[in-house]
Motif scaffolding. Sequence first.
Motif, PDB file in Angstrom:
ATOM      1  N   HIS A 127       0.795  -1.236   0.000  1.00 49.58           N
ATOM      2  CA  HIS A 127       0.000   0.000   0.000  1.00 49.58           C
ATOM      3  C   HIS A 127       0.822   1.278   0.000  1.00 49.58           C
ATOM      4  CE1 HIS A 127       0.874   0.621   4.229  1.00 49.58           C
ATOM      5  NE2 HIS A 127       0.248  -0.467   4.608  1.00 49.58           N
ATOM      6  N   GLY A 128       2.149   1.169  -0.063  1.00 51.41           N
ATOM      7  CA  GLY A 128       2.971   2.377  -0.052  1.00 51.41           C
ATOM      8  C   GLY A 128       3.041   3.007   1.331  1.00 51.41           C
ATOM      9  N   ILE A 129       3.525   4.251   1.384  1.00 48.84           N
ATOM     10  CA  ILE A 129       3.699   4.938   2.674  1.00 48.84           C
ATOM     11  C   ILE A 129       2.598   5.969   2.900  1.00 48.84           C
ATOM     12  CG2 ILE A 129       5.112   6.636   3.918  1.00 48.84           C
ATOM     13  CD1 ILE A 129       7.567   5.297   3.087  1.00 48.84           C
ATOM     14  N   GLY A 130       2.018   5.937   4.089  1.00 53.17           N
ATOM     15  CA  GLY A 130       1.125   7.011   4.523  1.00 53.17           C
ATOM     16  C   GLY A 130      -0.331   6.773   4.180  1.00 53.17           C
ATOM     17  N   ILE A 131      -1.171   7.584   4.816  1.00 55.21           N
ATOM     18  CA  ILE A 131      -2.624   7.397   4.728  1.00 55.21           C
ATOM     19  C   ILE A 131      -3.172   7.541   3.300  1.00 55.21           C
ATOM     20  CG2 ILE A 131      -4.827   8.438   5.454  1.00 55.21           C
ATOM     21  CD1 ILE A 131      -3.573   8.682   8.282  1.00 55.21           C
ATOM     22  N   PHE A 156      -5.700  -7.464   7.507  1.00 56.17           N
ATOM     23  CA  PHE A 156      -4.540  -7.215   8.373  1.00 56.17           C
ATOM     24  C   PHE A 156      -3.622  -6.211   7.695  1.00 56.17           C
ATOM     25  CE2 PHE A 156      -5.650 -11.631   9.554  1.00 56.17           C
ATOM     26  CZ  PHE A 156      -5.739 -11.477  10.924  1.00 56.17           C
ATOM     27  N   ARG A 157      -2.938  -5.424   8.533  1.00 59.08           N
ATOM     28  CA  ARG A 157      -1.807  -4.642   8.022  1.00 59.08           C
ATOM     29  C   ARG A 157      -0.580  -5.118   8.771  1.00 59.08           C
ATOM     30  NH1 ARG A 157       1.584  -0.347   7.452  1.00 59.08           N
ATOM     31  NH2 ARG A 157       1.819   0.401   9.571  1.00 59.08           N
ATOM     32  N   ILE A 158       0.469  -5.460   8.038  1.00 60.53           N
ATOM     33  CA  ILE A 158       1.716  -5.837   8.709  1.00 60.53           C
ATOM     34  C   ILE A 158       2.725  -4.730   8.392  1.00 60.53           C
ATOM     35  CG2 ILE A 158       1.360  -8.339   8.855  1.00 60.53           C
ATOM     36  CD1 ILE A 158       2.940  -8.687   6.289  1.00 60.53           C
ATOM     37  N   GLY A 159       3.250  -4.117   9.436  1.00 55.28           N
ATOM     38  CA  GLY A 159       4.087  -2.957   9.173  1.00 55.28           C
ATOM     39  C   GLY A 159       5.237  -2.793  10.149  1.00 55.28           C
ATOM     40  N   THR A 160       5.932  -1.659   9.956  1.00 51.18           N
ATOM     41  CA  THR A 160       7.020  -1.277  10.849  1.00 51.18           C
ATOM     42  C   THR A 160       6.594  -0.001  11.581  1.00 51.18           C
ATOM     43  OG1 THR A 160       8.011  -0.017   9.059  1.00 51.18           O
ATOM     44  CG2 THR A 160       8.826  -2.273   9.393  1.00 51.18           C
ATOM     45  N   SER A 161       7.288   0.304  12.655  1.00 52.94           N
ATOM     46  CA  SER A 161       6.904   1.477  13.443  1.00 52.94           C
ATOM     47  C   SER A 161       8.039   1.852  14.393  1.00 52.94           C
ATOM     48  CB  SER A 161       5.636   1.153  14.260  1.00 52.94           C
ATOM     49  OG  SER A 161       5.886   0.072  15.144  1.00 52.94           O
ATOM     50  N   ASP A 230       3.590  12.357   8.812  1.00 57.14           N
ATOM     51  CA  ASP A 230       4.960  12.676   8.414  1.00 57.14           C
ATOM     52  C   ASP A 230       5.875  11.748   9.197  1.00 57.14           C
ATOM     53  OD1 ASP A 230       7.281  14.102   7.532  1.00 57.14           O
ATOM     54  OD2 ASP A 230       7.273  15.234   9.409  1.00 57.14           O
ATOM     55  N   PHE A 231       7.041  11.467   8.642  1.00 53.31           N
ATOM     56  CA  PHE A 231       7.994  10.604   9.340  1.00 53.31           C
ATOM     57  C   PHE A 231       8.876  11.431  10.285  1.00 53.31           C
ATOM     58  CE2 PHE A 231      12.041   8.209   9.598  1.00 53.31           C
ATOM     59  CZ  PHE A 231      11.565   6.934   9.908  1.00 53.31           C
ATOM     60  N   TYR A 232       9.099  12.705   9.941  1.00 47.47           N
ATOM     61  CA  TYR A 232      10.067  13.509  10.700  1.00 47.47           C
ATOM     62  C   TYR A 232       9.382  14.374  11.763  1.00 47.47           C
ATOM     63  CZ  TYR A 232      13.521  11.538   7.645  1.00 47.47           C
ATOM     64  OH  TYR A 232      14.328  10.634   7.020  1.00 47.47           O
ATOM     65  N   ILE A 265       4.388   4.332  16.888  1.00 52.17           N
ATOM     66  CA  ILE A 265       4.025   5.389  15.933  1.00 52.17           C
ATOM     67  C   ILE A 265       4.284   4.875  14.522  1.00 52.17           C
ATOM     68  CG2 ILE A 265       4.443   7.777  15.197  1.00 52.17           C
ATOM     69  CD1 ILE A 265       5.659   8.363  17.929  1.00 52.17           C
ATOM     70  N   GLU A 266       3.256   4.942  13.683  1.00 55.00           N
ATOM     71  CA  GLU A 266       3.433   4.633  12.261  1.00 55.00           C
ATOM     72  C   GLU A 266       2.627   5.642  11.469  1.00 55.00           C
ATOM     73  OE1 GLU A 266       0.163   3.987  11.875  1.00 55.00           O
ATOM     74  OE2 GLU A 266       0.014   1.858  11.364  1.00 55.00           O
ATOM     75  N   MET A 267       2.189   5.297  10.249  1.00 58.51           N
ATOM     76  CA  MET A 267       1.599   6.336   9.412  1.00 58.51           C
ATOM     77  C   MET A 267       0.268   5.973   8.740  1.00 58.51           C
ATOM     78  SD  MET A 267       5.123   7.861   7.771  1.00 58.51           S
ATOM     79  CE  MET A 267       4.263   9.184   6.952  1.00 58.51           C
ATOM     80  N   GLU A 268      -0.395   4.926   9.240  1.00 52.57           N
ATOM     81  CA  GLU A 268      -1.635   4.509   8.574  1.00 52.57           C
ATOM     82  C   GLU A 268      -2.779   4.110   9.514  1.00 52.57           C
ATOM     83  OE1 GLU A 268       1.365   2.947   7.790  1.00 52.57           O
ATOM     84  OE2 GLU A 268       1.797   3.868   5.850  1.00 52.57           O
ATOM     85  N   ALA A 269      -2.499   3.857  10.794  1.00 50.57           N
ATOM     86  CA  ALA A 269      -3.463   3.181  11.676  1.00 50.57           C
ATOM     87  C   ALA A 269      -4.848   3.830  11.732  1.00 50.57           C
ATOM     88  CB  ALA A 269      -2.898   3.080  13.090  1.00 50.57           C
TER      89      ALA A 269
HETATM   90  C1  R2B Z   1       5.877   2.754   8.890  1.00 50.19           C
HETATM   91  O1  R2B Z   1       6.964   2.826   8.129  1.00 50.19           O
HETATM   92  C2  R2B Z   1       6.701   3.668   6.997  1.00 50.19           C
HETATM   93  C3  R2B Z   1       7.602   4.869   7.053  1.00 50.19           C
HETATM   94  O2  R2B Z   1       8.935   4.490   7.048  1.00 50.19           O
HETATM   95  C4  R2B Z   1       5.240   3.966   7.063  1.00 50.19           C
HETATM   96  O3  R2B Z   1       4.492   3.363   6.025  1.00 50.19           O
HETATM   97  C5  R2B Z   1       4.843   3.374   8.318  1.00 50.19           C
HETATM   98  O4  R2B Z   1       3.579   3.377   8.753  1.00 50.19           O
END
Ligand code: R2B
Length: 331
Positions: A127-131, A156-161, A230-232, A265-269
């Motif tokens: 799904h790429g990065i961000g909402i 499900f979403r499997i991600g990093t944070s 945003d990531f930063y 903290i991530e960018m889609e939840a």
């Molecule tokens: C976690 O990692 C990505 C940014 O690096 C982003 O998609 C997220 O939610």
Amino acid sequence: MCDCDYMFPSNDEWEKHYDNCKLVWEELYDRTCPRNNDGTLRLCNANLSKLETDFLYHLGFDTKTHNLPALFGDVKFVCMGGTKHRMRDFAKHIAKELKIKSDFANMTKQSHRYAMYKVGPVLSVSHGIGIPSMTILLQEVLKLLHYAKAKNPIFFRIGTSGGLKIPPGSVVISSWGMNGTLQKTYDIPILGKVRQIPSFFDKRLSQEVQSLASDVGFGTYIGGTMAADDFYRGQARLDGPICDHTEDEKLEFLNTLAELGVKNIEMEATAFAALTSEAGVRAADVCVTLLNRLEGDQVSISKATYAEYQVRPMLVVGRYITKYYVDKLKR
Ligand code: R2B
Ligand code: URA
């Protein structure tokens, strides 16, 4: 009347109903649940019936050229994640667990935006990065499954944070998404006005998922997730190209989040929780933490550690899907 399609037998510790049980959903939203009696999805949009053909532009499928029920009617689980590579790995993981042969062909190849793999009843999609990127994909997959007449799909979403006060490498199963202004909503401007849509995940599903991860060898937590735009700076980092807050302010903010129950903290939840909930489907956001944000901003872990961590949400979600099919075979 309760119409929970229980995946596993109930116990006293688990929430009694799923949030998309007609009883619960209709009380919450005060309208008819968009899940039909046979588990297929009804979309809350009368305009769609006026379309002769619906083009799912970013997926590269349409209702005229493709026989969507034949192609996707058997989908039970949709697993989404940021990168094409991760979702290909997940497809391979599931193929191995469920002993299903697949050529791992990217089904969205014509559109080039996202990658989608199908392994039996499991759809694995990037799904790429961000909402904004995630919600385009999610909305087209919801339409795809509606047209395909898939029954009771689970997302499900499997991600990093980035983690808050938990060891790097832990896995967080989100109980809710919180936006950048500390509200548990997904905020989207529609026709010039900001709409706020509640962003809670299905409690019972997260309990079921966590119950299968007790012996995985890393910590799993159910907790809140902040979805930043945003990531930063949006994640209180000090290492972006522009920064106008101090380290003390950053730590104060992160401590406030932790006190409010935010574990990562991530960018889609927020959007993931809100849209799946509105659509009447269950969803869980399962993310590994790459670092403890109270200790730093840079993601400086080695490639090997990153690879090891990235696999963890796959293991947890893979267990859930595999157990469902093993139990089903026994029934
Ligand atoms: C976690 O990692 C990505 C940014 O690096 C982003 O998609 C997220 O939610
Ligand atoms: N992804 C994020 O959005 N934040 C992090 O800190 C790490 C991964």
